[in-house]
Scaffold this active site. Structure first.
Site, PDB file in Angstrom:
ATOM      1  N   SER A 135       7.218   1.711  -4.947  1.00 41.02           N
ATOM      2  CA  SER A 135       7.100   2.053  -3.523  1.00 41.02           C
ATOM      3  C   SER A 135       8.105   3.133  -3.165  1.00 41.02           C
ATOM      4  CB  SER A 135       7.314   0.816  -2.644  1.00 41.02           C
ATOM      5  OG  SER A 135       7.875   1.139  -1.393  1.00 41.02           O
ATOM      6  N   TYR A 148      14.628  -5.052   1.471  1.00 44.76           N
ATOM      7  CA  TYR A 148      13.455  -4.655   0.689  1.00 44.76           C
ATOM      8  C   TYR A 148      13.754  -3.372  -0.091  1.00 44.76           C
ATOM      9  CZ  TYR A 148       8.639  -3.278  -0.390  1.00 44.76           C
ATOM     10  OH  TYR A 148       7.488  -2.898  -1.029  1.00 44.76           O
TER      11      TYR A 148
END
Length: 229
Positions: A135, A148
């Site tokens: 990501s 995250y």
């Protein structure tokens, strides 16, 4: 012989889309996840060769058991796609210890455990591909995604270190950095209007497949896929 590949977190989203593409193109896909029913639903109606395995990637013993089982049942693993991941969002001080542990255990430890389990056989055969779905959160810090992002930066470091560690071998290591996709991952975070602007998992899967097709004397170390503004 069909290439043997593993996809973690294959029950929905990008993992399921990748399973569809690789199955349709002749691979035997081993789908890993915590729910056999969910894995089977994810590939319902898709033609191809597959097997499903329930496993919690956060559990070291479970991971090594399932990899040993796959190697016994199907032989050498040609590709591993570390796709399993979770995310909890909010201001840094609001992220609970439980949420922090889940992200670090799944996103970081899960990726490490599976990779550790497949590497001995890949090194013995001197071949194989390991793909870490990271990501864009592993390339740039984002507001309300601090923990995250921390987990994804850790996976980026692990990926880049593996590339250095294995550069004298024929094992390929790739990191995939993509923006937000319209998947169940965002069910509790975004509404339909925001999700309508996100990428589609199948489109991202097609880009990954095309870029990672094995070619002699070539290794793709990273793929960056951004949302169109």
């Amino acid at each position: 012989m069909k290439p043997i590949m593993i996809i973690t977190g294959a029950g929905s989203g990008l993992g399921a889309a990748l399973a569809h593409i690789y199955m349709s193109n002749g691979a035997h896909v081993c789908l890993l996840g915590r729910s056999e029913d969910k894995l089977l639903r994810a590939i319902e109606g898709v033609k191809g060769s597959y097997s499903v395995y329930e496993v919690d990637v956060r559990n070291f013993d479970e991971v090594h058991h399932v990899i040993c089982t796959i190697e016994k049942e199907h032989g050498t693993i040609d590709m591993l796609i570390n796709n399993a991941g979770v995310g909890f969002f909010g201001e840094a001080e609001a992220i609970s210890p439980e949420a922090t542990s889940q992200m670090l255990d799944t996103n970081v430890k899960g990726t490490i455990y599976i990779t550790q389990a497949v590497l001995p056989q890949m090194k013995k055969e001197n071949k194989g591909t390991i793909v870490n779905i990271i990501s864009t959160a592993g390339r740039q810090g984002k507001a309300n995604e601090s923990v995250y992002c921390a987990s994804k930066y850790a996976v980026r470091g692990f990926t880049e270190s593996l590339q250095e560690e294995l550069k004298e071998t024929s094992i390929r290591i790739s990191g995939i950095y993509m923006g937000g996709m319209d998947t169940p991952f965002w069910d509790n975070s975004f509404g339909q209007e925001q999700r309508a602007k996100m990428m589609r998992p199948h489109d991202v899967a097609e880009i990954i497949y095309a870029n990672l097709e094995e070619r002699p004397q070539l290794s793709v170390e990273e793929v960056l896929i951004k949302n169109k503004k």
